[in-house]
Design a protein around this motif. Structure first.
Motif, PDB file in Angstrom:
ATOM      1  N   GLY A 126     -14.855 -12.917   5.867  1.00 17.17           N
ATOM      2  CA  GLY A 126     -13.619 -12.341   6.236  1.00 17.17           C
ATOM      3  C   GLY A 126     -12.237 -13.367   6.087  1.00 17.17           C
ATOM      4  N   MET A 127     -12.285 -14.654   6.330  1.00 14.92           N
ATOM      5  CA  MET A 127     -11.355 -15.576   6.253  1.00 14.92           C
ATOM      6  C   MET A 127     -10.901 -15.708   4.492  1.00 14.92           C
ATOM      7  SD  MET A 127      -9.891 -16.224   8.980  1.00 14.92           S
ATOM      8  CE  MET A 127      -8.852 -17.232   8.345  1.00 14.92           C
ATOM      9  N   LYS A 187     -11.483 -13.366   2.491  1.00 14.95           N
ATOM     10  CA  LYS A 187     -11.138 -12.111   1.970  1.00 14.95           C
ATOM     11  C   LYS A 187      -9.290 -12.251   2.316  1.00 14.95           C
ATOM     12  CE  LYS A 187     -11.372  -7.133   2.510  1.00 14.95           C
ATOM     13  NZ  LYS A 187     -12.364  -6.008   2.894  1.00 14.95           N
ATOM     14  N   LEU A 188      -9.048 -12.576   3.575  1.00 15.06           N
ATOM     15  CA  LEU A 188      -7.686 -12.581   4.031  1.00 15.06           C
ATOM     16  C   LEU A 188      -6.995 -13.624   3.260  1.00 15.06           C
ATOM     17  CD1 LEU A 188      -5.544 -11.763   6.113  1.00 15.06           C
ATOM     18  CD2 LEU A 188      -6.314 -13.489   7.389  1.00 15.06           C
ATOM     19  N   GLU A 189      -7.378 -14.678   2.704  1.00 16.49           N
ATOM     20  CA  GLU A 189      -6.701 -15.655   2.001  1.00 16.49           C
ATOM     21  C   GLU A 189      -6.335 -15.187   0.740  1.00 16.49           C
ATOM     22  OE1 GLU A 189      -9.375 -18.998   1.941  1.00 16.49           O
ATOM     23  OE2 GLU A 189      -8.342 -19.811   4.134  1.00 16.49           O
ATOM     24  N   GLU A 199      -6.071 -11.860   0.006  1.00 15.45           N
ATOM     25  CA  GLU A 199      -5.016 -10.707  -0.011  1.00 15.45           C
ATOM     26  C   GLU A 199      -3.705 -11.205   0.074  1.00 15.45           C
ATOM     27  OE1 GLU A 199      -6.474  -8.418   3.180  1.00 15.45           O
ATOM     28  OE2 GLU A 199      -8.122  -7.543   2.056  1.00 15.45           O
ATOM     29  N   VAL A 200      -3.570 -12.469   0.933  1.00 13.50           N
ATOM     30  CA  VAL A 200      -2.337 -13.141   1.045  1.00 13.50           C
ATOM     31  C   VAL A 200      -1.904 -13.688  -0.246  1.00 13.50           C
ATOM     32  CG1 VAL A 200      -1.118 -15.173   2.272  1.00 13.50           C
ATOM     33  CG2 VAL A 200      -2.726 -13.492   3.655  1.00 13.50           C
ATOM     34  N   ASP A 218      -9.665  -8.401  -3.911  1.00 10.65           N
ATOM     35  CA  ASP A 218     -10.952  -8.821  -3.035  1.00 10.65           C
ATOM     36  C   ASP A 218     -12.093  -8.848  -4.001  1.00 10.65           C
ATOM     37  OD1 ASP A 218     -12.641  -8.967  -1.180  1.00 10.65           O
ATOM     38  OD2 ASP A 218     -12.488  -6.680  -0.509  1.00 10.65           O
ATOM     39  N   THR A 261     -16.495 -11.150  -1.526  1.00  7.79           N
ATOM     40  CA  THR A 261     -16.416 -11.122  -0.111  1.00  7.79           C
ATOM     41  C   THR A 261     -17.445 -10.432   0.550  1.00  7.79           C
ATOM     42  OG1 THR A 261     -14.349  -9.776   0.286  1.00  7.79           O
ATOM     43  CG2 THR A 261     -14.113 -12.368  -0.475  1.00  7.79           C
ATOM     44  N   ASN A 294     -13.503  -4.834   9.402  1.00  9.50           N
ATOM     45  CA  ASN A 294     -12.046  -4.472   9.026  1.00  9.50           C
ATOM     46  C   ASN A 294     -10.926  -5.052  10.177  1.00  9.50           C
ATOM     47  OD1 ASN A 294     -12.846  -2.908   6.779  1.00  9.50           O
ATOM     48  ND2 ASN A 294     -13.496  -1.391   8.350  1.00  9.50           N
ATOM     49  N   LEU A 306      -8.789  -7.698  11.781  1.00  8.68           N
ATOM     50  CA  LEU A 306      -8.076  -8.919  11.426  1.00  8.68           C
ATOM     51  C   LEU A 306      -8.473 -10.104  12.278  1.00  8.68           C
ATOM     52  CD1 LEU A 306      -5.876  -9.963   9.030  1.00  8.68           C
ATOM     53  CD2 LEU A 306      -4.158  -9.362  10.916  1.00  8.68           C
ATOM     54  N   MET A 342      -7.467 -13.882  12.670  1.00 11.98           N
ATOM     55  CA  MET A 342      -6.901 -14.896  12.443  1.00 11.98           C
ATOM     56  C   MET A 342      -7.380 -16.168  13.109  1.00 11.98           C
ATOM     57  SD  MET A 342      -4.663 -13.503  10.668  1.00 11.98           S
ATOM     58  CE  MET A 342      -3.210 -14.874  10.603  1.00 11.98           C
TER      59      MET A 342
END
Length: 104
Positions: A27-28, A30-32, A34-35, A40, A43, A93, A95, A97
């Motif tokens: 998850g982290m 994937k988020l990094e 996307e940012v 993707d 992941t 799905n 988020l 943080m």
């Protein structure tokens, strides 16, 4: 990321309690990605059943599929004496943080 830790905990009978927030992906990462505007990639994970792995190694195990059951599982795991694992299935799905430390 390394299942050898489970084996060491059981072998030395360490009273360590592990809590897996199992979202079935990185998850982290994937988020990094996307940012950073990256696609993707790699992941989504095919994870083993962590509860079964821990049990096979000799740990006590709690599996939780509903948010309403988390508090009780955590209370029970900390009342157990030896090594234990709580496998909490989370929404892949949602988020996730990292916590933010504030001076206050």
């Amino acid at each position: 990321m390394s299942l050898g830790d489970l084996q060491t905990i059981v072998q030395y009978k360490l009273p360590i309690k592990l809590i897996v927030f199992n979202n079935r992906l990185l998850g982290m990462v994937k988020l990094e990605m996307e940012v950073a505007g990256l696609p993707d990639w790699q992941t989504d994970m095919m994870n083993p059943d962590f509860a079964k792995v821990a049990k096979a190694m000799g740990m006590e195990v709690w599996s939780v599929n509903r948010g309403s059951k988390v508090k009780r599982a955590i209370e029970e795991v900390f009342q157990s004496e030896g090594p234990a694992l709580v496998n909490i299935m989370t929404d892949p799905n949602a988020l996730a943080m990292p916590p933010k430390i504030e001076w206050s």
